[in-house]
Scaffold this active site. Structure first.
Site, PDB file in Angstrom:
ATOM      1  N   THR A 174      -5.072  -0.466  -2.562  1.00 46.50           N
ATOM      2  CA  THR A 174      -5.514   0.873  -2.185  1.00 46.50           C
ATOM      3  C   THR A 174      -6.694   0.741  -1.239  1.00 46.50           C
ATOM      4  OG1 THR A 174      -6.331   3.012  -2.987  1.00 46.50           O
ATOM      5  CG2 THR A 174      -6.927   1.085  -4.294  1.00 46.50           C
ATOM      6  N   GLU A 175      -6.670   1.555  -0.167  1.00 43.78           N
ATOM      7  CA  GLU A 175      -7.601   1.324   0.932  1.00 43.78           C
ATOM      8  C   GLU A 175      -9.049   1.609   0.593  1.00 43.78           C
ATOM      9  OE1 GLU A 175      -5.053   4.919   2.390  1.00 43.78           O
ATOM     10  OE2 GLU A 175      -4.824   3.236   1.012  1.00 43.78           O
ATOM     11  N   ASN A 176      -9.324   2.286  -0.535  1.00 48.10           N
ATOM     12  CA  ASN A 176     -10.715   2.492  -0.898  1.00 48.10           C
ATOM     13  C   ASN A 176     -11.294   1.312  -1.676  1.00 48.10           C
ATOM     14  OD1 ASN A 176      -8.953   3.394  -3.019  1.00 48.10           O
ATOM     15  ND2 ASN A 176     -10.674   4.348  -4.024  1.00 48.10           N
ATOM     16  N   SER A 224     -11.342  -3.891   2.830  1.00 44.02           N
ATOM     17  CA  SER A 224     -10.004  -3.399   2.549  1.00 44.02           C
ATOM     18  C   SER A 224      -9.205  -3.224   3.830  1.00 44.02           C
ATOM     19  CB  SER A 224     -10.090  -2.073   1.795  1.00 44.02           C
ATOM     20  OG  SER A 224      -8.813  -1.628   1.407  1.00 44.02           O
ATOM     21  N   ASN A 230       0.853  -1.182   0.000  1.00 48.85           N
ATOM     22  CA  ASN A 230       0.000   0.000   0.000  1.00 48.85           C
ATOM     23  C   ASN A 230       0.892   1.236   0.000  1.00 48.85           C
ATOM     24  OD1 ASN A 230      -1.536   2.309   1.366  1.00 48.85           O
ATOM     25  ND2 ASN A 230      -3.166   0.819   1.009  1.00 48.85           N
TER      26      ASN A 230
END
Length: 453
Positions: free
Chosen positions: A282-284, A324, A259
């Site tokens: 990606t955290e979204n 996520s 990330n």
């Protein structure tokens, strides 16, 4: 099978009453129920508790509601894009509750699942955890977080059938999926409404039992703001930053799930090739992030957590924000590369807030800093005024305690070897004397030997 009513934007706005808690989906500029929020801004509804990732996103996620004075309390991760939100928080007219991104997502998922709350290592030992119930579980300090629910949820989906089944597009699941489960009344703003059976069961992301009303509204590039065009995400690059990005890339191994934070770490993504075998997260809500497209924007491509349109590599997948951050907290992300404001000789990181400066928002940094297998911090060695950023003890609000594995600056590379801050490499153009003079933390030196001649 039930038929979910299709109503107008004005009818949907009237479902929200003064004093309600309103959940609003979206992440950055994507997946936002912009038309519903704008319709609510035309009413005289007041004293709202607004729950969303981006509380003040310029005109999209509550920006108009804030300017109108309709929000009494805001719960979210980011307040950066709206000066009214910052000013209102600072003068006390807006009550603000900052939650790390993953904590926010999990609190909503818990609320939708009838769970009273949960313990998480995220934010342990930071100001975010002040006043919380903190316990040591399985050898780790954990913070208790109550579940979140709302009276009304506004969510955005790509398609719905007349039974209320929702299908999201690309990275637009983000906070929408959890919020659709966690409110008494759920209104879904959708691009298209089709007949029952036209969405295959395996493509239903939110079952219709959660959805009470549908509103059809078409997105335009103007609705997406800066994410509408990939060229808006162009990054300023200088050679010292590229040196840091190249050095960080050398730490990534084939098969690593990685990330990359905003700022200098995003430059690493531009250097990664298929031969590196690195899987970007990606955290979204995306795994398998590819490079930025040649043209186009969020109407055509997924968007990463930095609001930049990206491509999807073969084998990529999409999921919601709760899943996520479950990957992150669960130890499934091998490396996190993020920026920093300070790192101290104990491996503590501060990178989200400066006292006296406008409220920034904590985002996903706390989750990543405590959950990733390795934490690499890339930052300039000093502030612009020459103040050292590698210090004996962080004086800025902490992001995480004792989790930093490596620091890469424009002058040097430091590692924590046997728990000791250790200088292991000089960056191009830097000297040992310069590093010593601009570092206030105590450190050991283990530099490669230079062969004479």
């Amino acid at each position: 099978m039930k038929q979910v009513p299709v109503i107008s934007l004005e009818e949907a706005a009237r479902l929200v009453k003064s004093g309600d808690t309103l959940l609003v989906g979206g992440f950055g500029m994507t997946g936002n129920p912009v038309h519903l929020v704008h319709a609510l801004a035309e009413t005289d509804t007041r004293d709202l508790t607004f729950v969303g990732n981006n509380v003040g996103e310029a005109g999209l996620s509550g920006g108009r509601l804030l300017r109108n004075g309709q929000i009494k309390k805001a719960i979210g991760s980011f307040f950066t894009s709206n000066r009214e939100a910052v000013a209102a928080a600072q003068n006390g007219t807006l009550e603000v509750q900052l939650l790390p991104q993953g904590t926010l997502a999990e609190a909503l998922r818990a609320g939708g699942a009838g769970i009273g709350g949960f313990y998480t290592p995220t934010a342990a030992g930071t100001v975010i955890a002040e006043g919380a119930d903190v316990r040591t579980l399985n050898g780790r300090e954990m913070v208790f977080v109550p579940a979140l629910r709302g009276n009304v949820a506004f969510v955005r989906a790509w398609r719905a059938d007349r039974a209320g089944n929702l299908q999201y597009r690309l990275t637009e699941q983000n906070f929408n999926r959890a919020m659709a489960t966690a409110a008494d009344v759920v209104v879904a703003e959708v691009e298209e409404i089709v007949e029952v059976g036209e969405i295959d069961p395996e493509h239903v992301h939110t079952p219709g039992l959660y959805v009470d009303y549908l509103v059809q509204a078409h997105l335009t590039p103007e609705d997406l703001g800066s994410s509408a065009d990939v060229k808006a995400g162009a990054k300023k690059v200088d050679e010292s930053r590229m040196h840091m990005a190249r050095r960080a890339l050398r730490e990534l191994r084939p098969g690593d799930v990685v990330n990359l934070g905003i700022g200098i770490p995003t430059l690493v993504a531009d250097l990664i090739t298929p031969e590196h075998g690195v899987n970007l997260h990606t955290e979204n809500g995306m795994l398998g992030v590819g490079p930025a497209p040649e043209d186009g924007g969020a109407m055509d491509y997924p968007v990463n957590a930095g609001k930049i349109p990206v491509t999807a590599l073969p084998g990529a997948s999409y999921f919601d924000s709760a899943d996520s951050f479950g990957m992150i907290r669960g130890g499934h992300v091998d490396v996190a590369v993020m920026g920093g404001l300070q790192v101290d000789e104990h491996g503590n990181l501060a990178n989200w807030a400066v006292p006296g400066k406008p409220l920034l928002g904590v985002g996903g940094a706390m989750d990543l800093a405590s959950g990733a297998g390795r934490l690499i911090v890339t930052m300039t060695h000093t502030d612009p005024d020459g103040t050292p950023k590698i210090v004996p003890e962080c004086t800025l609000p902490l992001t995480a305690r004792g989790n930093v594995s490596m620091i890469i600056t424009d002058k040097a590379v430091f590692e924590f070897l046997n728990g000791q801050l250790t200088l292991t490499e000089l960056m191009p153009g830097a000297t040992l004397e310069d590093v010593r003079a601009s570092t206030t933390a105590r450190f050991q030196e283990r530099l490669p030997e230079v062969t004479p001649g």
